[in-house]
Design a protein around this motif. Structure first.
Motif, PDB file in Angstrom:
ATOM      1  N   MET A 164       0.830  -1.205   0.000  1.00 47.09           N
ATOM      2  CA  MET A 164       0.000   0.000   0.000  1.00 47.09           C
ATOM      3  C   MET A 164       0.866   1.258   0.000  1.00 47.09           C
ATOM      4  O   MET A 164       0.495   2.266  -0.596  1.00 47.09           O
ATOM      5  CB  MET A 164      -0.950   0.013   1.194  1.00 47.09           C
ATOM      6  CG  MET A 164      -2.012  -1.076   1.146  1.00 47.09           C
ATOM      7  SD  MET A 164      -2.983  -1.064  -0.385  1.00 47.09           S
ATOM      8  CE  MET A 164      -2.271  -2.419  -1.283  1.00 47.09           C
ATOM      9  N   LEU A 165       2.039   1.206   0.631  1.00 43.11           N
ATOM     10  CA  LEU A 165       2.965   2.341   0.588  1.00 43.11           C
ATOM     11  C   LEU A 165       3.451   2.565  -0.842  1.00 43.11           C
ATOM     12  O   LEU A 165       3.525   3.701  -1.306  1.00 43.11           O
ATOM     13  CB  LEU A 165       4.147   2.113   1.525  1.00 43.11           C
ATOM     14  CG  LEU A 165       5.201   3.220   1.546  1.00 43.11           C
ATOM     15  CD1 LEU A 165       4.583   4.553   1.953  1.00 43.11           C
ATOM     16  CD2 LEU A 165       6.340   2.836   2.470  1.00 43.11           C
ATOM     17  N   ALA A 166       3.753   1.485  -1.555  1.00 37.48           N
ATOM     18  CA  ALA A 166       4.170   1.614  -2.957  1.00 37.48           C
ATOM     19  C   ALA A 166       3.051   2.242  -3.786  1.00 37.48           C
ATOM     20  O   ALA A 166       3.306   3.107  -4.637  1.00 37.48           O
ATOM     21  CB  ALA A 166       4.559   0.246  -3.517  1.00 37.48           C
ATOM     22  N   LEU A 167       1.820   1.831  -3.540  1.00 31.50           N
ATOM     23  CA  LEU A 167       0.678   2.413  -4.247  1.00 31.50           C
ATOM     24  C   LEU A 167       0.515   3.891  -3.885  1.00 31.50           C
ATOM     25  O   LEU A 167       0.244   4.725  -4.755  1.00 31.50           O
ATOM     26  CB  LEU A 167      -0.599   1.635  -3.914  1.00 31.50           C
ATOM     27  CG  LEU A 167      -1.859   2.043  -4.638  1.00 31.50           C
ATOM     28  CD1 LEU A 167      -1.709   1.854  -6.141  1.00 31.50           C
ATOM     29  CD2 LEU A 167      -3.031   1.232  -4.126  1.00 31.50           C
TER      30      LEU A 167
ATOM     31  N   LEU B 166       0.635   7.064  -6.477  1.00 24.46           N
ATOM     32  CA  LEU B 166      -0.429   8.065  -6.524  1.00 24.46           C
ATOM     33  C   LEU B 166       0.121   9.450  -6.206  1.00 24.46           C
ATOM     34  O   LEU B 166      -0.265  10.435  -6.829  1.00 24.46           O
ATOM     35  CB  LEU B 166      -1.543   7.693  -5.544  1.00 24.46           C
ATOM     36  CG  LEU B 166      -2.759   8.602  -5.521  1.00 24.46           C
ATOM     37  CD1 LEU B 166      -3.434   8.643  -6.886  1.00 24.46           C
ATOM     38  CD2 LEU B 166      -3.739   8.127  -4.464  1.00 24.46           C
ATOM     39  N   PHE B 167       1.051   9.534  -5.259  1.00 26.24           N
ATOM     40  CA  PHE B 167       1.687  10.805  -4.927  1.00 26.24           C
ATOM     41  C   PHE B 167       2.364  11.392  -6.162  1.00 26.24           C
ATOM     42  O   PHE B 167       2.235  12.584  -6.440  1.00 26.24           O
ATOM     43  CB  PHE B 167       2.722  10.612  -3.812  1.00 26.24           C
ATOM     44  CG  PHE B 167       3.619  11.794  -3.615  1.00 26.24           C
ATOM     45  CD1 PHE B 167       3.161  12.918  -2.957  1.00 26.24           C
ATOM     46  CD2 PHE B 167       4.913  11.795  -4.106  1.00 26.24           C
ATOM     47  CE1 PHE B 167       3.984  14.018  -2.771  1.00 26.24           C
ATOM     48  CE2 PHE B 167       5.742  12.884  -3.935  1.00 26.24           C
ATOM     49  CZ  PHE B 167       5.278  14.000  -3.265  1.00 26.24           C
TER      50      PHE B 167
ATOM     51  N   CYS C   7      11.599  11.652   0.244  1.00 31.19           N
ATOM     52  CA  CYS C   7      12.454  10.956  -0.729  1.00 31.19           C
ATOM     53  C   CYS C   7      11.760  10.855  -2.085  1.00 31.19           C
ATOM     54  O   CYS C   7      12.390  11.053  -3.131  1.00 31.19           O
ATOM     55  CB  CYS C   7      12.830   9.570  -0.214  1.00 31.19           C
ATOM     56  SG  CYS C   7      13.969   9.592   1.178  1.00 31.19           S
ATOM     57  N   ALA C   8      10.458  10.553  -2.068  1.00 29.63           N
ATOM     58  CA  ALA C   8       9.700  10.497  -3.326  1.00 29.63           C
ATOM     59  C   ALA C   8       9.658  11.876  -3.982  1.00 29.63           C
ATOM     60  O   ALA C   8       9.814  11.999  -5.204  1.00 29.63           O
ATOM     61  CB  ALA C   8       8.287   9.986  -3.064  1.00 29.63           C
ATOM     62  N   PHE C   9       9.461  12.914  -3.191  1.00 31.65           N
ATOM     63  CA  PHE C   9       9.463  14.292  -3.677  1.00 31.65           C
ATOM     64  C   PHE C   9      10.816  14.628  -4.317  1.00 31.65           C
ATOM     65  O   PHE C   9      10.873  15.163  -5.419  1.00 31.65           O
ATOM     66  CB  PHE C   9       9.166  15.231  -2.494  1.00 31.65           C
ATOM     67  CG  PHE C   9       9.494  16.669  -2.738  1.00 31.65           C
ATOM     68  CD1 PHE C   9       8.650  17.477  -3.471  1.00 31.65           C
ATOM     69  CD2 PHE C   9      10.653  17.227  -2.216  1.00 31.65           C
ATOM     70  CE1 PHE C   9       8.950  18.821  -3.682  1.00 31.65           C
ATOM     71  CE2 PHE C   9      10.967  18.556  -2.420  1.00 31.65           C
ATOM     72  CZ  PHE C   9      10.111  19.350  -3.156  1.00 31.65           C
ATOM     73  N   TYR C  10      11.892  14.296  -3.621  1.00 31.62           N
ATOM     74  CA  TYR C  10      13.234  14.578  -4.141  1.00 31.62           C
ATOM     75  C   TYR C  10      13.465  13.823  -5.455  1.00 31.62           C
ATOM     76  O   TYR C  10      13.959  14.397  -6.430  1.00 31.62           O
ATOM     77  CB  TYR C  10      14.295  14.177  -3.105  1.00 31.62           C
ATOM     78  CG  TYR C  10      15.699  14.351  -3.608  1.00 31.62           C
ATOM     79  CD1 TYR C  10      16.271  15.616  -3.680  1.00 31.62           C
ATOM     80  CD2 TYR C  10      16.448  13.265  -4.028  1.00 31.62           C
ATOM     81  CE1 TYR C  10      17.570  15.788  -4.144  1.00 31.62           C
ATOM     82  CE2 TYR C  10      17.745  13.422  -4.494  1.00 31.62           C
ATOM     83  CZ  TYR C  10      18.302  14.680  -4.555  1.00 31.62           C
ATOM     84  OH  TYR C  10      19.573  14.847  -5.031  1.00 31.62           O
ATOM     85  N   GLY C  11      13.116  12.552  -5.487  1.00 29.56           N
ATOM     86  CA  GLY C  11      13.289  11.764  -6.710  1.00 29.56           C
ATOM     87  C   GLY C  11      12.482  12.311  -7.868  1.00 29.56           C
ATOM     88  O   GLY C  11      12.957  12.371  -9.006  1.00 29.56           O
ATOM     89  N   LEU C  12      11.266  12.728  -7.584  1.00 30.54           N
ATOM     90  CA  LEU C  12      10.418  13.279  -8.636  1.00 30.54           C
ATOM     91  C   LEU C  12      10.948  14.621  -9.129  1.00 30.54           C
ATOM     92  O   LEU C  12      10.984  14.879 -10.338  1.00 30.54           O
ATOM     93  CB  LEU C  12       8.988  13.425  -8.119  1.00 30.54           C
ATOM     94  CG  LEU C  12       7.905  13.721  -9.137  1.00 30.54           C
ATOM     95  CD1 LEU C  12       7.922  12.714 -10.273  1.00 30.54           C
ATOM     96  CD2 LEU C  12       6.558  13.712  -8.466  1.00 30.54           C
ATOM     97  N   GLU C  13      11.395  15.467  -8.210  1.00 34.26           N
ATOM     98  CA  GLU C  13      11.978  16.749  -8.620  1.00 34.26           C
ATOM     99  C   GLU C  13      13.255  16.537  -9.450  1.00 34.26           C
ATOM    100  O   GLU C  13      13.490  17.264 -10.409  1.00 34.26           O
ATOM    101  CB  GLU C  13      12.283  17.620  -7.393  1.00 34.26           C
ATOM    102  CG  GLU C  13      11.064  18.301  -6.814  1.00 34.26           C
ATOM    103  CD  GLU C  13      10.466  19.353  -7.741  1.00 34.26           C
ATOM    104  OE1 GLU C  13      11.219  20.062  -8.443  1.00 34.26           O
ATOM    105  OE2 GLU C  13       9.234  19.468  -7.765  1.00 34.26           O
ATOM    106  N   ARG C  14      14.064  15.558  -9.079  1.00 34.98           N
ATOM    107  CA  ARG C  14      15.270  15.255  -9.860  1.00 34.98           C
ATOM    108  C   ARG C  14      14.894  14.740 -11.254  1.00 34.98           C
ATOM    109  O   ARG C  14      15.522  15.106 -12.252  1.00 34.98           O
ATOM    110  CB  ARG C  14      16.142  14.221  -9.143  1.00 34.98           C
ATOM    111  CG  ARG C  14      16.755  14.700  -7.859  1.00 34.98           C
ATOM    112  CD  ARG C  14      17.847  15.688  -8.039  1.00 34.98           C
ATOM    113  NE  ARG C  14      18.923  15.072  -8.802  1.00 34.98           N
ATOM    114  CZ  ARG C  14      19.828  15.725  -9.499  1.00 34.98           C
ATOM    115  NH1 ARG C  14      19.802  17.034  -9.520  1.00 34.98           N
ATOM    116  NH2 ARG C  14      20.766  15.101 -10.159  1.00 34.98           N
TER     117      ARG C  14
END
Length: 121
Positions: A16-19, A23-24, A99-106
């Motif tokens: 569910m975290l991966a999902l 979605l994020f 971390c997801a935010f950083y990866g997406l911004e990169r």
């Protein structure tokens, strides 16, 4: 590997975290549009995923009573153990989604992902 830690519940929560992270990424891409440099909007999108997840993962202690919910000191609705769980889950969720935010911004900066473009009126 400890079989007491690798439970079906753990696996389900990880799935569910991966999902949630998927979605994020989709919501973030559309919420933070091209040309929008509002840091509060970016922080708000992260918070909108962290807070509900943290509250959802709280396990109620056995002493809780229903109608109206009462779980003990200090707030009645939230006991000390519940507040500790919320604090831990907020921290863990903030780390994961940061971390997801950083990866997406990169990925956006490298051109792998593009922000949604606003339509000018």
């Amino acid at each position: 590997l400890d079989p007491d830690r690798l439970t079906p519940r753990w696996e389900f929560q990880l799935d569910m975290l991966a999902l949630d992270i998927l979605l994020f990424g989709v919501v973030y891409r559309y919420a933070v549009r091209s040309g929008d440099d509002n840091p509060m909007l970016r922080t708000g999108v992260v918070g909108a995923f962290v807070l509900p997840r943290a509250l959802f993962l709280v396990q109620l202690p056995a002493e809780c009573q229903a109608l109206p919910l009462s779980c003990g000191d200090p707030l009645g609705y939230f006991s000390w153990s519940m507040l500790a769980q919320v604090a831990w889950q907020l921290f863990a969720g903030a780390v994961v989604f940061a971390c997801a935010f950083y990866g997406l911004e990169r990925a956006i900066a490298c051109g792998l992902v593009q922000r949604y473009r606003s339509q000018k009126k």
